[in-house]
Design an enzyme around this catalytic site. Structure first.
Site, PDB file in Angstrom:
ATOM      1  N   SER A  84     -28.882 -26.058   0.528  1.00 52.65           N
ATOM      2  CA  SER A  84     -28.890 -24.629   0.225  1.00 52.65           C
ATOM      3  C   SER A  84     -27.573 -24.216  -0.428  1.00 52.65           C
ATOM      4  O   SER A  84     -26.628 -25.008  -0.505  1.00 52.65           O
ATOM      5  CB  SER A  84     -29.095 -23.815   1.510  1.00 52.65           C
ATOM      6  OG  SER A  84     -27.911 -23.799   2.292  1.00 52.65           O
ATOM      7  N   SER A  86     -25.481 -21.882   0.698  1.00 56.74           N
ATOM      8  CA  SER A  86     -24.653 -21.109   1.629  1.00 56.74           C
ATOM      9  C   SER A  86     -23.178 -21.467   1.563  1.00 56.74           C
ATOM     10  O   SER A  86     -22.338 -20.698   2.022  1.00 56.74           O
ATOM     11  CB  SER A  86     -25.159 -21.299   3.064  1.00 56.74           C
ATOM     12  OG  SER A  86     -24.889 -22.605   3.531  1.00 56.74           O
ATOM     13  N   LYS A 141     -20.849 -25.562   7.636  1.00 55.41           N
ATOM     14  CA  LYS A 141     -20.144 -24.297   7.434  1.00 55.41           C
ATOM     15  C   LYS A 141     -18.646 -24.568   7.519  1.00 55.41           C
ATOM     16  O   LYS A 141     -18.201 -25.663   7.838  1.00 55.41           O
ATOM     17  CB  LYS A 141     -20.532 -23.261   8.494  1.00 55.41           C
ATOM     18  CG  LYS A 141     -22.022 -22.986   8.627  1.00 55.41           C
ATOM     19  CD  LYS A 141     -22.607 -22.288   7.415  1.00 55.41           C
ATOM     20  CE  LYS A 141     -24.105 -22.077   7.578  1.00 55.41           C
ATOM     21  NZ  LYS A 141     -24.717 -21.508   6.355  1.00 55.41           N
ATOM     22  N   SER A 229     -25.349 -16.571   3.593  1.00 53.07           N
ATOM     23  CA  SER A 229     -25.135 -17.606   4.602  1.00 53.07           C
ATOM     24  C   SER A 229     -25.618 -17.151   5.973  1.00 53.07           C
ATOM     25  O   SER A 229     -25.283 -16.056   6.433  1.00 53.07           O
ATOM     26  CB  SER A 229     -23.647 -17.965   4.668  1.00 53.07           C
ATOM     27  OG  SER A 229     -23.398 -18.876   5.732  1.00 53.07           O
TER      28      SER A 229
END
Length: 277
Positions: A84, A86, A141, A229
């Site tokens: 993705s 994010s 992250k 996100s």
């Protein structure tokens, strides 16, 4: 599907078959071949009597390979693919990354229990972890808050323990970059307690709670693509037992956006070998 569990089962199965053959079945075949030889059997009959079964042959060939892959992936380094946007602009969809598995301690595979403590995440690390809401899914992250930190995210600005994390404009980031289909967003360089990294900020207003206090043994994480996100602002903190490792290298990058193209046209050569900061 837990790939670590699959590898563990394959190591166990092939290892057991190889060991049983080495300690029991091989001797039985040798005795059978000798009996055929003493009874005047032909060379072909002796060969058939001594031939190991196909499943034993495959187990003996694959056991060391699977074992090495299992050990490397469990304790040294593990590959992941970015699915993705994010973490744009730091990581693009189609980036294939390597994760250091021992950066935060040695953990037993499958059960994920830490047996040797080698360190803890630092603010600014790009972290791979098992999503607390569904531990079969891995997330990636950036570490924003450490245990005990007070995090405030307000007006697109980040405050850590009352200190504003400085943001410097660095131009615009269009949807054509990284194959993410992201809306037009401002590209900023954020100084996260000495760790400089790029972030994306769109113009939409904030609708999430803005203040968080990180509990002991947990971490607060956010994506660099701040408005695209799903992170700690929405589902909470990452417990230490969910840590997988620290992302450190892009080993391959594949841009599959747009119409189908020739294979080599889709490889993003300039991203291969880039370190993750």
């Amino acid at each position: 599907m837990d790939f670590s569990l699959i590898l563990f089962v394959l190591v166990l199965l092939t290892g057991v078959v190889w060991a049983l053959d080495r300690w029991f079945l091989a001797g039985a075949r040798e005795r059978r071949a000798n009996a055929v030889l003493r009874s005047g059997g032909t060379e072909e009959a002796v060969r058939r009597a001594s031939k190991e079964p196909v499943f034993v042959e495959y187990a003996r060939a694959f056991f060391p390979v699977i074992l090495i892959v299992f050990l490397l992936r469990s304790f040294i380094v593990e590959p992941f693919r970015i699915p993705s946007g994010s973490m744009l602009p730091s990581l693009h969809i189609g980036d294939f990354i390597l994760v250091n598995k021992f950066a935060y301690g040695v953990r037993l595979p499958v059960v994920n229990k830490k047996i040797v403590d080698l360190g803890a995440p630092k603010r600014g690390d790009v972290l791979v972890f098992r999503f607390p809401g569904d531990e079969s899914i891995n997330y990636i992250k950036r570490v924003i808050g450490l245990p005990g930190d007070r995090i405030v995210y307000q007006g697109k600005k980040l405050y850590v323990n009352g200190e504003l994390m400085e943001q410097t404009p660095a131009g615009a980031f269009g949807s054509q970059q990284g194959g993410a289909g992201s809306p037009e967003a401002a590209l900023l360089i954020e100084n996260l307690s000495g760790v400089s990294h790029e972030i994306l900020v769109a113009g939409r207003p904030d609708h999430t709670p803005s203040e968080y206090v990180v509990p002991a043994g947990h971490y607060f994480v956010m994506g660099d693509n701040r408005d695209q996100s799903n992170d700690s602002r929405f589902w909470g903190y990452v417990p230490d037992e969910n840590l997988v490792g620290k992302a450190f290298l892009i080993w391959f990058s594949w841009d599959a956006s747009g119409p189908s193209r020739w294979f080599f046209d889709q490889i993003v050569f300039e991203r291969i070998g880039a370190t993750i900061r």
